[in-house]
Design a protein around this motif. Sequence first.
Motif, PDB file in Angstrom:
ATOM      1  N   HIS A 178       2.044  -0.359  12.557  1.00 57.48           N
ATOM      2  CA  HIS A 178       0.854   0.402  12.429  1.00 57.48           C
ATOM      3  C   HIS A 178       0.555   0.413  10.877  1.00 57.48           C
ATOM      4  CE1 HIS A 178       1.378   2.722  16.488  1.00 57.48           C
ATOM      5  NE2 HIS A 178       1.150   1.395  16.681  1.00 57.48           N
ATOM      6  N   VAL A 179      -0.577   0.599  10.345  1.00 51.44           N
ATOM      7  CA  VAL A 179      -1.059   0.578   9.140  1.00 51.44           C
ATOM      8  C   VAL A 179      -2.163   1.829   9.199  1.00 51.44           C
ATOM      9  CG1 VAL A 179      -2.278  -0.584   7.524  1.00 51.44           C
ATOM     10  CG2 VAL A 179      -0.748  -1.920   9.016  1.00 51.44           C
ATOM     11  N   ALA A 180      -1.981   2.381   7.980  1.00 48.37           N
ATOM     12  CA  ALA A 180      -2.951   3.443   7.768  1.00 48.37           C
ATOM     13  C   ALA A 180      -3.170   3.338   6.112  1.00 48.37           C
ATOM     14  CB  ALA A 180      -2.414   5.010   7.946  1.00 48.37           C
ATOM     15  N   THR A 181      -4.418   3.870   5.876  1.00 48.45           N
ATOM     16  CA  THR A 181      -4.668   3.428   4.281  1.00 48.45           C
ATOM     17  C   THR A 181      -5.444   4.773   3.475  1.00 48.45           C
ATOM     18  OG1 THR A 181      -7.156   2.818   5.008  1.00 48.45           O
ATOM     19  CG2 THR A 181      -5.712   1.107   4.782  1.00 48.45           C
ATOM     20  N   ALA A 182      -5.260   5.062   2.530  1.00 52.31           N
ATOM     21  CA  ALA A 182      -5.577   6.123   1.605  1.00 52.31           C
ATOM     22  C   ALA A 182      -6.194   5.480   0.493  1.00 52.31           C
ATOM     23  CB  ALA A 182      -4.414   6.978   1.359  1.00 52.31           C
ATOM     24  N   SER A 183      -6.601   6.033  -0.569  1.00 48.82           N
ATOM     25  CA  SER A 183      -7.335   5.407  -1.653  1.00 48.82           C
ATOM     26  C   SER A 183      -6.565   4.664  -2.357  1.00 48.82           C
ATOM     27  CB  SER A 183      -8.080   6.642  -2.557  1.00 48.82           C
ATOM     28  OG  SER A 183      -7.206   7.345  -3.077  1.00 48.82           O
ATOM     29  N   SER A 184      -5.332   4.940  -2.702  1.00 52.90           N
ATOM     30  CA  SER A 184      -4.629   4.083  -3.455  1.00 52.90           C
ATOM     31  C   SER A 184      -3.179   3.529  -2.883  1.00 52.90           C
ATOM     32  CB  SER A 184      -4.257   4.796  -4.632  1.00 52.90           C
ATOM     33  OG  SER A 184      -3.410   6.082  -4.495  1.00 52.90           O
ATOM     34  N   ASP A 188       9.748   3.765  16.234  1.00 50.36           N
ATOM     35  CA  ASP A 188      10.194   4.942  15.552  1.00 50.36           C
ATOM     36  C   ASP A 188       9.243   5.447  14.563  1.00 50.36           C
ATOM     37  OD1 ASP A 188      11.773   6.982  14.365  1.00 50.36           O
ATOM     38  OD2 ASP A 188      12.917   5.582  13.357  1.00 50.36           O
ATOM     39  N   PRO A 189       7.979   6.109  15.187  1.00 50.38           N
ATOM     40  CA  PRO A 189       6.850   6.411  14.067  1.00 50.38           C
ATOM     41  C   PRO A 189       7.341   7.515  13.056  1.00 50.38           C
ATOM     42  CG  PRO A 189       6.499   7.275  16.633  1.00 50.38           C
ATOM     43  CD  PRO A 189       7.681   6.425  16.329  1.00 50.38           C
ATOM     44  N   ALA A 190       8.272   8.374  13.328  1.00 47.49           N
ATOM     45  CA  ALA A 190       8.775   9.328  12.516  1.00 47.49           C
ATOM     46  C   ALA A 190       9.667   8.689  11.407  1.00 47.49           C
ATOM     47  CB  ALA A 190       9.337  10.568  13.102  1.00 47.49           C
ATOM     48  N   GLY A 191      10.266   7.529  11.735  1.00 50.24           N
ATOM     49  CA  GLY A 191      11.244   7.214  10.871  1.00 50.24           C
ATOM     50  C   GLY A 191      10.454   6.557   9.583  1.00 50.24           C
ATOM     51  N   VAL A 192      10.921   5.545   8.922  1.00 53.72           N
ATOM     52  CA  VAL A 192      10.605   4.919   7.610  1.00 53.72           C
ATOM     53  C   VAL A 192       9.156   4.547   7.609  1.00 53.72           C
ATOM     54  CG1 VAL A 192      11.126   3.177   5.817  1.00 53.72           C
ATOM     55  CG2 VAL A 192      13.268   4.261   7.088  1.00 53.72           C
ATOM     56  N   ILE A 193       8.653   5.053   6.473  1.00 49.73           N
ATOM     57  CA  ILE A 193       7.147   4.345   6.316  1.00 49.73           C
ATOM     58  C   ILE A 193       7.420   3.731   4.889  1.00 49.73           C
ATOM     59  CG2 ILE A 193       4.867   5.191   5.974  1.00 49.73           C
ATOM     60  CD1 ILE A 193       5.348   7.533   7.697  1.00 49.73           C
ATOM     61  N   LEU A 194       6.704   2.565   5.007  1.00 51.14           N
ATOM     62  CA  LEU A 194       6.896   2.070   3.712  1.00 51.14           C
ATOM     63  C   LEU A 194       5.269   2.207   2.976  1.00 51.14           C
ATOM     64  CD1 LEU A 194       8.072  -1.314   4.968  1.00 51.14           C
ATOM     65  CD2 LEU A 194       9.169  -0.042   3.784  1.00 51.14           C
ATOM     66  N   HIS A 195       5.308   2.285   1.782  1.00 53.53           N
ATOM     67  CA  HIS A 195       4.087   2.519   1.014  1.00 53.53           C
ATOM     68  C   HIS A 195       3.890   1.200   0.153  1.00 53.53           C
ATOM     69  CE1 HIS A 195       3.870   6.977   2.079  1.00 53.53           C
ATOM     70  NE2 HIS A 195       5.148   6.817   2.287  1.00 53.53           N
ATOM     71  N   ALA A 196       2.724   0.703  -0.075  1.00 55.65           N
ATOM     72  CA  ALA A 196       2.434  -0.273  -0.604  1.00 55.65           C
ATOM     73  C   ALA A 196       1.034  -0.264  -1.599  1.00 55.65           C
ATOM     74  CB  ALA A 196       2.247  -1.623  -0.076  1.00 55.65           C
ATOM     75  N   ARG A 197       0.826  -0.649  -2.874  1.00 54.61           N
ATOM     76  CA  ARG A 197      -0.639  -0.625  -3.235  1.00 54.61           C
ATOM     77  C   ARG A 197      -1.485  -1.860  -2.520  1.00 54.61           C
ATOM     78  NH1 ARG A 197      -0.553   2.587  -7.635  1.00 54.61           N
ATOM     79  NH2 ARG A 197       1.366   2.790  -8.838  1.00 54.61           N
ATOM     80  N   PRO A 198      -2.672  -1.401  -2.439  1.00 56.91           N
ATOM     81  CA  PRO A 198      -3.685  -2.270  -1.771  1.00 56.91           C
ATOM     82  C   PRO A 198      -3.443  -3.741  -1.965  1.00 56.91           C
ATOM     83  CG  PRO A 198      -4.708  -0.439  -2.277  1.00 56.91           C
ATOM     84  CD  PRO A 198      -3.509  -0.301  -2.863  1.00 56.91           C
ATOM     85  N   ALA A 199      -3.499  -4.114  -3.384  1.00 50.59           N
ATOM     86  CA  ALA A 199      -3.170  -5.389  -3.964  1.00 50.59           C
ATOM     87  C   ALA A 199      -1.840  -6.060  -3.532  1.00 50.59           C
ATOM     88  CB  ALA A 199      -3.137  -5.686  -5.556  1.00 50.59           C
ATOM     89  N   ALA A 200      -0.778  -5.455  -3.352  1.00 54.28           N
ATOM     90  CA  ALA A 200       0.536  -5.845  -2.796  1.00 54.28           C
ATOM     91  C   ALA A 200       0.426  -6.202  -1.470  1.00 54.28           C
ATOM     92  CB  ALA A 200       1.568  -4.950  -3.259  1.00 54.28           C
ATOM     93  N   PHE A 201      -0.228  -5.187  -0.658  1.00 49.11           N
ATOM     94  CA  PHE A 201      -0.087  -5.465   0.821  1.00 49.11           C
ATOM     95  C   PHE A 201      -1.124  -6.570   1.093  1.00 49.11           C
ATOM     96  CE2 PHE A 201      -2.506  -4.674   4.852  1.00 49.11           C
ATOM     97  CZ  PHE A 201      -1.319  -4.362   5.506  1.00 49.11           C
TER      98      PHE A 201
END
Length: 60
Positions: A21-27, A36-49
């Motif tokens: 599952h993916v969600a986006t914010a401004s940065s 495991d939706p409450a588990g680890v969430i990875l964060h990446a910058r849009p360019a890296a993704f």
Amino acid sequence: MSLARPWQKSSYCAQGDSCVHVATASSTVKLTESGDPAGVILHARPAAFAALTRALKEQP
């Protein structure tokens, strides 16, 4: 503070609990696994993704 959009399930996901599952914010692009939706969430910058998705699409 920017709010994340709702989670979107991968279009390649079949029925079941093994989906990305993916969600986006401004940065930030956030990724989690539906089993495991409450588990680890990875964060990446849009360019890296974008680089990650390009590299995955290039795989045979």
